[in-house]
Design a protein around this motif. Sequence first.
Motif, mmCIF file in Angstrom:
data_model
loop_
_atom_site.group_PDB
_atom_site.id
_atom_site.type_symbol
_atom_site.label_atom_id
_atom_site.label_comp_id
_atom_site.label_asym_id
_atom_site.label_seq_id
_atom_site.Cartn_x
_atom_site.Cartn_y
_atom_site.Cartn_z
ATOM 1 N N LEU A 74 47.354 50.194 41.074
ATOM 2 C CA LEU A 74 46.309 50.021 40.438
ATOM 3 C C LEU A 74 45.298 49.557 41.579
ATOM 4 O O LEU A 74 45.633 48.698 42.501
ATOM 5 N N VAL A 75 44.222 50.172 41.928
ATOM 6 C CA VAL A 75 43.035 49.846 42.940
ATOM 7 C C VAL A 75 41.747 49.600 42.231
ATOM 8 O O VAL A 75 41.126 50.436 41.632
ATOM 9 N N LEU A 76 41.042 48.735 42.843
ATOM 10 C CA LEU A 76 39.848 48.256 42.335
ATOM 11 C C LEU A 76 38.951 47.814 43.504
ATOM 12 O O LEU A 76 39.443 47.482 44.473
ATOM 13 N N PRO A 77 37.651 47.679 43.414
ATOM 14 C CA PRO A 77 36.491 47.218 44.578
ATOM 15 C C PRO A 77 37.222 45.671 44.344
ATOM 16 O O PRO A 77 37.550 44.970 43.245
ATOM 17 N N GLY A 78 37.241 44.984 45.271
ATOM 18 C CA GLY A 78 37.619 43.535 45.616
ATOM 19 C C GLY A 78 36.537 42.554 44.327
ATOM 20 O O GLY A 78 35.492 43.326 44.386
ATOM 21 N N PHE A 79 37.062 41.781 43.615
ATOM 22 C CA PHE A 79 36.324 41.213 42.937
ATOM 23 C C PHE A 79 35.159 40.355 43.427
ATOM 24 O O PHE A 79 35.306 39.871 44.774
ATOM 25 N N VAL A 80 34.030 40.353 42.976
ATOM 26 C CA VAL A 80 32.911 39.388 43.472
ATOM 27 C C VAL A 80 32.662 38.252 42.507
ATOM 28 O O VAL A 80 32.552 38.560 41.268
ATOM 29 N N ASP A 81 33.017 37.053 43.035
ATOM 30 C CA ASP A 81 32.891 35.765 42.338
ATOM 31 C C ASP A 81 31.700 35.240 42.180
ATOM 32 O O ASP A 81 31.130 34.702 43.274
ATOM 33 N N ALA A 82 30.637 35.339 41.545
ATOM 34 C CA ALA A 82 29.095 35.007 41.729
ATOM 35 C C ALA A 82 28.811 33.536 41.159
ATOM 36 O O ALA A 82 27.524 33.099 41.115
ATOM 37 N N HIS A 83 29.930 32.517 41.175
ATOM 38 C CA HIS A 83 29.569 31.319 40.795
ATOM 39 C C HIS A 83 30.731 30.678 41.236
ATOM 40 O O HIS A 83 31.830 30.364 40.599
ATOM 41 N N THR A 84 30.748 29.881 42.106
ATOM 42 C CA THR A 84 31.914 28.779 42.747
ATOM 43 C C THR A 84 31.294 27.438 43.433
ATOM 44 O O THR A 84 29.853 27.620 43.794
#
Length: 414
Positions: A74-84
Motif C-alpha cells: 500500500l502506498v500513501l502520501p506521507g502523513f501530515v501531522d498538523a498538531h504536535t
Amino acid sequence: MFDSMKSLALLRASQLVTLAGPKRPRVGQELSELGIIRDGGILIRDGKIESVGSSDEIEKKSKSADVVDLGGRLVLPGFVDAHTHLVFGGNRLDDFERRARGETYEQIAKAGGGIWSTVQKTRAASEEELFETAKKRADWFLRCGTTTIEAKSGYGLTLNDELKLLRVMRRLNDEISLEIVPTFLGAHAISRDMPADKYVDLVINEMLPRVAQEKLAEFCDVFCERGYFDIEQSRKILSAAKKLGLKARGHVDQLSNSGGAKLLAELGATTADHLEKTDEQGIAALAKANVQPVLLPGSVYALGLREYPRAREIISAGLAVVLATDFNPGSSPTPSMPMVLSLACTQMKMSPAEAITAATINAAYSLNRGDKIGSLESGKIANVAVFDCEDHRELAYWFGTPQTYSVYVRGERV
Ligand code: NIG
Ligand code: FE
C-alpha cells in the motif's frame, strides 16, 4: 548536467492512494474520494513527483531510473501531522500513573504535575539536550509514515526558553528528514513567575515581536481554557500575532465549552483544534469562517475520557476536517497517525477514507502547504509512505502493530 538529476520509480503498489482532486481542502463527499490507482507506480525526479499512473505506464517512462518493486504493498502520501508538541524536557510518567488511579488532568495540574512540571524540566534542559531528545522522537514520526509535522513551543514560558524551543525546531529542520512547521505557543500556560496579565503582556510585547523578527514561527497558538487563557486574553494575543504576520491556530473547547471556537472564527484563524466540547453554534461559526477543525482523539483516549469530538456533525456542517496526534508528554504521548486513524474510525465514526484524507491533504492545507505536499500528484514533493499491507482500510483496522515498510522524503529513502 541532467545526470545529476536522479530518478526513482516505485512500482507495483497494490493501491496507490493519490488523494488527487481539487486544489483545496476536501469537504463532505470529497473526503471519501481517495483517487486510488490499483497496481500503481510513481516516477520521482529530483525529489519531486514527475508522474503517477499504472505500473506499466510508469515503467515505460522509467528507462534511466532506479526501480523499486513494492511487491503489491500500500502506498500513501506521507502523513501530515498538523498538531504536535515535539520539543520538551522530561516526561509525565507520574501524571500517567496518577490518572490510572483516577485523578483528572486538571487535578494533577493543580497538584504539581501538568504543563508546569514539563516547563520546569524544559527550562532546566540545555538546547543540545532538547535537540537530542526531539531528534529521537522525530524519528518515531518517520517510522509511523509521517513526513511533515507542525510543532509548537510552549514549555519554556520565558522569552529565552521559548526562543530556545523554536531554535531547536529550526535546527531539526536543517538536520533531519522530517519537515517541521513551527508554531509559537507562548500562551500554553500562565507562568507561575508573575500575575496573569503581566504574562500576557510579556507574550505580546516581548516574545511575539522577537519570534516574528527572527522568523522562528509561521503560526501562533493559544490554550484557551479555564485556568489557562480566557477569551479576552486569547483574543489579544492572537490579534497581536496577526499584526506581526503570524497566522492563528488555537486549543479550544477541550475541557470546557468556553466559546473558543467562536473566537477563532471571529479572528479568521487557520485552524481550531480539539473541539471536544464545542456546540452546534461553535461548529456553525467555524463553517461560516472557513476555519479548519483539527481533531485530536489521541488526547481523549490517553486522558481516559469518553467524549470525542463530534466528527460526524463537523463533517455534515461542511468543514474540511483534519486529524492529528497532539503528540505531547501530558495528554497524548503518541506519534502514530495510524493509531489516530483507528480512533477516528472506532470512536468518532469516520470512515477509513475520510480519516486518511484528514491526515494527508486536508492537514497539508491547514499548514499552508496544500500545493506542495499531502497528495501524490505530479509537481508535488515526493514524500511517500509504503505500508506492508494491501488495502488502505488496513491502516486503521490493525492497531498496535507498525505496518510501515519504507518512507521517502523528497525522493530519498529515510
Ligand atoms: O493539546 N491542551 C493543552 N496542551 C496539550 C497538553 C499539553 C500537556 O499536558 O503538556 C494538549 O492536550
Ligand atoms: Fe495540543
